[in-house]
Design a protein around this motif. Sequence first.
Motif, mmCIF file in Angstrom:
data_model
loop_
_atom_site.group_PDB
_atom_site.id
_atom_site.type_symbol
_atom_site.label_atom_id
_atom_site.label_comp_id
_atom_site.label_asym_id
_atom_site.label_seq_id
_atom_site.Cartn_x
_atom_site.Cartn_y
_atom_site.Cartn_z
ATOM 1 N N VAL A 6 27.992 41.430 28.008
ATOM 2 C CA VAL A 6 27.949 42.690 28.745
ATOM 3 C C VAL A 6 28.645 43.748 27.907
ATOM 4 O O VAL A 6 29.802 43.588 27.528
ATOM 5 C CB VAL A 6 28.658 42.546 30.103
ATOM 6 N N CYS A 7 27.921 44.800 27.598
ATOM 7 C CA CYS A 7 28.504 45.863 26.787
ATOM 8 C C CYS A 7 29.644 46.541 27.542
ATOM 9 O O CYS A 7 29.483 46.937 28.696
ATOM 10 C CB CYS A 7 27.448 46.905 26.427
ATOM 11 N N VAL A 8 30.781 46.644 26.886
ATOM 12 C CA VAL A 8 31.909 47.359 27.468
ATOM 13 C C VAL A 8 32.212 48.619 26.652
ATOM 14 O O VAL A 8 33.306 49.153 26.708
ATOM 15 C CB VAL A 8 33.162 46.455 27.606
ATOM 16 N N GLY A 9 31.199 49.042 25.872
ATOM 17 C CA GLY A 9 31.299 50.322 25.186
ATOM 18 C C GLY A 9 31.427 51.417 26.239
ATOM 19 O O GLY A 9 31.019 51.245 27.391
ATOM 20 N N THR A 10 31.978 52.533 25.865
ATOM 21 C CA THR A 10 32.299 53.583 26.834
ATOM 22 C C THR A 10 31.096 53.999 27.670
ATOM 23 O O THR A 10 31.169 54.081 28.897
ATOM 24 C CB THR A 10 32.857 54.827 26.103
ATOM 25 N N TYR A 11 29.971 54.230 27.012
ATOM 26 C CA TYR A 11 28.782 54.718 27.731
ATOM 27 C C TYR A 11 28.329 53.705 28.780
ATOM 28 O O TYR A 11 28.111 54.045 29.951
ATOM 29 C CB TYR A 11 27.675 54.992 26.717
ATOM 30 N N CYS A 12 28.205 52.459 28.381
ATOM 31 C CA CYS A 12 27.771 51.428 29.319
ATOM 32 C C CYS A 12 28.830 51.158 30.383
ATOM 33 O O CYS A 12 28.500 50.972 31.553
ATOM 34 C CB CYS A 12 27.453 50.131 28.579
ATOM 35 N N TYR A 13 30.076 51.151 29.941
ATOM 36 C CA TYR A 13 31.162 50.878 30.887
ATOM 37 C C TYR A 13 31.129 51.867 32.047
ATOM 38 O O TYR A 13 31.239 51.494 33.212
ATOM 39 C CB TYR A 13 32.509 50.947 30.160
ATOM 40 N N ALA A 41 31.239 44.780 22.230
ATOM 41 C CA ALA A 41 31.206 46.166 21.757
ATOM 42 C C ALA A 41 29.770 46.668 21.905
ATOM 43 O O ALA A 41 28.874 45.895 22.252
ATOM 44 C CB ALA A 41 31.658 46.218 20.303
ATOM 45 N N CYS A 42 29.548 47.918 21.610
ATOM 46 C CA CYS A 42 28.223 48.535 21.751
ATOM 47 C C CYS A 42 27.141 47.617 21.194
ATOM 48 O O CYS A 42 27.236 47.111 20.075
ATOM 49 C CB CYS A 42 28.199 49.875 21.027
ATOM 50 N N LEU A 43 26.104 47.408 21.994
ATOM 51 C CA LEU A 43 25.006 46.519 21.609
ATOM 52 C C LEU A 43 23.919 47.270 20.856
ATOM 53 O O LEU A 43 22.865 46.712 20.577
ATOM 54 C CB LEU A 43 24.427 45.835 22.853
ATOM 55 N N GLY A 44 24.162 48.535 20.544
ATOM 56 C CA GLY A 44 23.233 49.269 19.698
ATOM 57 C C GLY A 44 22.463 50.380 20.373
ATOM 58 O O GLY A 44 21.402 50.768 19.904
ATOM 59 N N CYS A 45 22.980 50.905 21.464
ATOM 60 C CA CYS A 45 22.256 51.987 22.138
ATOM 61 C C CYS A 45 22.194 53.225 21.232
ATOM 62 O O CYS A 45 22.999 53.387 20.337
ATOM 63 C CB CYS A 45 22.951 52.348 23.456
ATOM 64 N N GLN A 46 21.224 54.053 21.488
ATOM 65 C CA GLN A 46 21.085 55.315 20.769
ATOM 66 C C GLN A 46 21.329 56.418 21.779
ATOM 67 O O GLN A 46 20.720 56.428 22.843
ATOM 68 C CB GLN A 46 19.673 55.430 20.199
ATOM 69 N N PRO A 53 23.505 50.508 31.880
ATOM 70 C CA PRO A 53 24.267 49.625 31.008
ATOM 71 C C PRO A 53 23.375 48.587 30.342
ATOM 72 O O PRO A 53 22.347 48.201 30.891
ATOM 73 C CB PRO A 53 25.263 48.958 31.963
ATOM 74 N N TYR A 54 23.810 48.137 29.175
ATOM 75 C CA TYR A 54 23.079 47.128 28.430
ATOM 76 C C TYR A 54 23.777 45.774 28.541
ATOM 77 O O TYR A 54 25.002 45.695 28.495
ATOM 78 C CB TYR A 54 23.003 47.494 26.943
ATOM 79 N N VAL A 55 22.954 44.754 28.679
ATOM 80 C CA VAL A 55 23.442 43.374 28.721
ATOM 81 C C VAL A 55 22.521 42.545 27.845
ATOM 82 O O VAL A 55 21.297 42.757 27.846
ATOM 83 C CB VAL A 55 23.421 42.818 30.166
HETATM 84 S S1 FES Z 1 27.730 51.662 24.609
HETATM 85 FE FE1 FES Z 1 26.668 49.984 25.488
HETATM 86 S S2 FES Z 1 25.044 49.537 24.172
HETATM 87 FE FE2 FES Z 1 26.092 51.193 23.278
#
Ligand code: FES
Length: 84
Positions: A6-13, A41-46, A53-55
């Motif tokens: 589970v992405c815990v990058g800021t955007y997904c979080y 960490a970020c799974l590669g979103c643009q 959120p990305y999983v």
């Molecule tokens: S911040 Fe979640 S995939 Fe980039």
Amino acid sequence: MVTVKVCVGTYCYLQGGQQLAQWRNYVPKHLQDKVTFLGSACLGCQEDTAKPPYVKVGEVLIERATSEKVVEEIEKQLEGNLEL
Ligand code: FES
């Protein structure tokens, strides 16, 4: 065994990824010992096309992830493993 990242990058979080602990509870009890949940960490979103959120379930990246989508993919992959 299936690994769920589970992405815990800021955007997904901020878009629902913070519910990781709750998502674990949506996995049917008989499958819970076959699933490993990890933060990632970020799974590669643009930024311009992101659908958080990305999983990632195994090697499958799920956008706009919901508990239903994640459990469906977990079940699909575990069923696939049973057929081997
Ligand atoms: S911040 Fe979640 S995939 Fe980039």
